[in-house]
Design a protein around this motif. Structure first.
Motif, PDB file in Angstrom:
ATOM      1  N   THR A 122      -6.287  -0.606  -3.703  1.00  0.00           N
ATOM      2  CA  THR A 122      -6.512  -1.423  -2.521  1.00  0.00           C
ATOM      3  C   THR A 122      -7.142  -2.746  -2.909  1.00  0.00           C
ATOM      4  O   THR A 122      -7.493  -3.537  -2.066  1.00  0.00           O
ATOM      5  CB  THR A 122      -7.476  -0.727  -1.543  1.00  0.00           C
ATOM      6  N   SER A 123      -7.292  -2.993  -4.219  1.00  0.00           N
ATOM      7  CA  SER A 123      -8.115  -4.129  -4.611  1.00  0.00           C
ATOM      8  C   SER A 123      -7.324  -5.421  -4.776  1.00  0.00           C
ATOM      9  O   SER A 123      -7.913  -6.481  -4.859  1.00  0.00           O
ATOM     10  CB  SER A 123      -8.853  -3.806  -5.911  1.00  0.00           C
ATOM     11  N   GLU A 125      -3.797  -8.099  -3.841  1.00  0.00           N
ATOM     12  CA  GLU A 125      -3.106  -8.614  -2.661  1.00  0.00           C
ATOM     13  C   GLU A 125      -1.791  -7.890  -2.451  1.00  0.00           C
ATOM     14  O   GLU A 125      -1.217  -7.913  -1.389  1.00  0.00           O
ATOM     15  CB  GLU A 125      -2.799 -10.114  -2.792  1.00  0.00           C
ATOM     16  N   VAL A 194      -6.626 -10.933   2.609  1.00  0.00           N
ATOM     17  CA  VAL A 194      -8.038 -11.304   2.601  1.00  0.00           C
ATOM     18  C   VAL A 194      -8.946 -10.081   2.678  1.00  0.00           C
ATOM     19  O   VAL A 194      -9.678  -9.780   1.745  1.00  0.00           O
ATOM     20  CB  VAL A 194      -8.338 -12.274   3.763  1.00  0.00           C
ATOM     21  N   PRO A 196      -9.192  -5.977   3.288  1.00  0.00           N
ATOM     22  CA  PRO A 196      -8.420  -4.742   3.451  1.00  0.00           C
ATOM     23  C   PRO A 196      -8.811  -3.969   4.699  1.00  0.00           C
ATOM     24  O   PRO A 196      -8.140  -3.015   5.058  1.00  0.00           O
ATOM     25  CB  PRO A 196      -8.742  -3.948   2.181  1.00  0.00           C
ATOM     26  N   TYR A 257      -8.546   3.902   1.349  1.00  0.00           N
ATOM     27  CA  TYR A 257      -9.321   4.196   0.137  1.00  0.00           C
ATOM     28  C   TYR A 257      -9.160   5.642  -0.312  1.00  0.00           C
ATOM     29  O   TYR A 257      -9.203   5.931  -1.480  1.00  0.00           O
ATOM     30  CB  TYR A 257     -10.809   3.913   0.362  1.00  0.00           C
TER      31      TYR A 257
END
Lengths: 292, 178
Positions: A122-123, A125, A194, A196, A257
């Protein structure tokens, strides 16, 4: 000729550098265009195996959480069983007239397959999720992915024989057709890379009344997502005076997550719908074949 | 332990750490994406020839890319730093190298200040190239700069921590083996 060979030998390192650099940039740009990278199918199998090993260990620590979620889902499914209903009036009968019937008097439109998430990020783009089911289990591209609560997660973009890659909703190229649960008006769900925790809903006309906290669900106009499944809730309303449309910030219903088990949903009429759509576009928009 | 085995183990450990720890930790901030795997290229022995360096860097980057589903992105950045590395080492190598017999770049072999410059420049190049490639597909220039600085800062912090935690004291190349 001798000079050319000498020249090449002198700068051989530099040429190796150029060659490798061009090769990697070609990999990069051909991938972004078609979602089909060079050797990705093979690499998918390898990374899938490593990811599967790792996930076995990681799963152990999250069993409790997942059990609770599965229990809740089972609970809600029990409520849908026909034996929970009693027919009070035998003179009335439910008739479905919209779709052709088979012998069961029902026409299946969506087929759910369970799958486990083996890699998830999830880190960045452009976030992808890897599943442990692939072409051998009937997964194909463009199938929708829901999490174990039924909330929208993403769309399958690439499959190898035993693994599948899902483009998460947290991907800057993702576009999903969604609707407001209250009014049914639809818009497009995107993400700007920008935060999540916030997705963007665009294209909803300002004539619709929206409040913070309203539910957003998958739209009945989407080709791959079954309608009515939760996407998120409206968290903030940005009213841009320049346009006639709202810009809504939507808090996603799925928790990206800690995804563990998901449903891959097949729209059994997807290819027919997509083909019809494409043919229509071709017929109407191609000016050469159809002079007007 | 031979150089080949040691570096292969390092390769695996760095990549696993990158894929399963650094890429998994919850998002600190959208501008901060820590990465450490390229330290593997910075730590390769002095004896590796520039061509092999390029090839090894390409394979390293591509392996990570196949895990993160971005084929070519990291490979491109790795090839760039592998190309620049030999020049930097020639510049930063101590002048008096009559008794210089270290195996690989480290704070002990290059001394702290030059080693820090070596790491700083290559980290900046690596992140700069990555962020540039991302920026060309979307984003704004302001984001580009902040992201470059933030990611470089956090990676430097990680690298210094690693250097202090794992001092590599295989100092001298012996006559037998190695």
């Amino acid at each position: 000729m001798r000079n050319v060979i000498l020249f090449i030998r002198r700068y051989f390192t530099f040429f190796t550098f150029l060659f490798l650099q061009v090769l990697s940039l070609w990999f990069l740009y051909s991938f972004n265009k078609f979602h089909q990278a060079q050797f990705l199918q093979t690499a998918n199998e390898l990374t899938g195996k490593v990811n599967g090993r790792y996930k076995k260990v990681e799963n152990f620590f999250a069993l409790g959480d997942e059990n609770r979620r599965v229990h809740t889902l089972n609970d809600s499914l029990y409520n849908l069983l026909s034996r929970q209903y009693i027919e009070t009036d035998t003179t009335r009968r439910l008739v479905r007239d919209t779709v052709p019937s088979d012998t069961l008097n029902k026409y299946r439109r969506y087929y759910f397959r369970p799958a486990a998430v083996i890699y998830n990020a999830t880190s960045g783009e452009k976030n992808y999720i890897q599943l442990d089911r692939g072409a051998a289990h009937g997964i194909t591209e463009n199938m929708a992915v829901l999490n174990s609560d039924g909330a929208a997660v993403g769309v399958v973009v690439n499959v190898s024989p035993h693994f599948a890659q899902v483009m998460s909703l947290l991907h800057v190229r993702q576009k999903v057709n969604v609707a407001l649960k209250k009014t049914g008006d639809f818009g497009t769900l995107e993400w700007d890379g920008v935060d999540p925790g916030l997705l963007l809903l665009k294209g909803l006309p300002k004539s619709v009344s929206v409040k913070v906290g309203d539910s957003v669900v998958t739209s009945r106009y989407s080709f791959n997502f079954p309608p009515g499944y939760p996407v998120g809730t409206v968290a903030e309303i940005v009213s841009d005076p320049g346009t006639n449309f709202f810009l809504l910030k939507v808090k996603p219903a799925a928790r990206f997550y800690n995804l563990q088990y998901v449903f891959v949903v097949e729209n059994l009429q997807y290819s027919e719908q997509a083909q019809l759509d494409e043919q229509t576009r071709k017929r109407i928009e191609d000016p050469k074949r159809n002079p007007r | 332990m031979s150089e080949l085995i040691r570096n292969s183990i390092r390769f695996i450990l760095f990549l696993l750490f990158e894929v399963y720890v650094l890429n998994r930790v919850p998002h600190l901030h959208r501008f901060i994406s820590p990465s450490l795997y390229f330290l593997f290229i910075l730590w390769l022995p002095f004896v590796v020839s520039p061509r092999w360096l390029l090839l090894i860097a390409f394979v390293t980057g591509l392996t990570l890319d196949y895990f993160t589903q971005s084929p070519g992105l990291h490979a491109s950045a790795c090839v760039l730093i592998a190309f620049v590395r030999p020049f930097l080492i020639t510049v930063l190598m101590p002048r008096d190298n009559s008794d210089f017999n270290y195996r690989e770049p480290s704070p002990q072999s290059l001394l702290w200040a030059p080693y820090f410059i070596y790491v700083l420049i290559l980290t900046l190049l690596h992140h700069g190239w990555l962020v540039l490639l991302e920026w060309m597909s979307f984003g704004s220039f302001g984001d580009f700069l902040i992201k470059l600085i933030a990611s470089t800062a956090i990676s430097l912090l990680l690298i210094i921590t690693v250097e202090l935690l794992f001092p590599r004291n295989m100092r001298y190349r012996t006559n037998v083996g190695g």
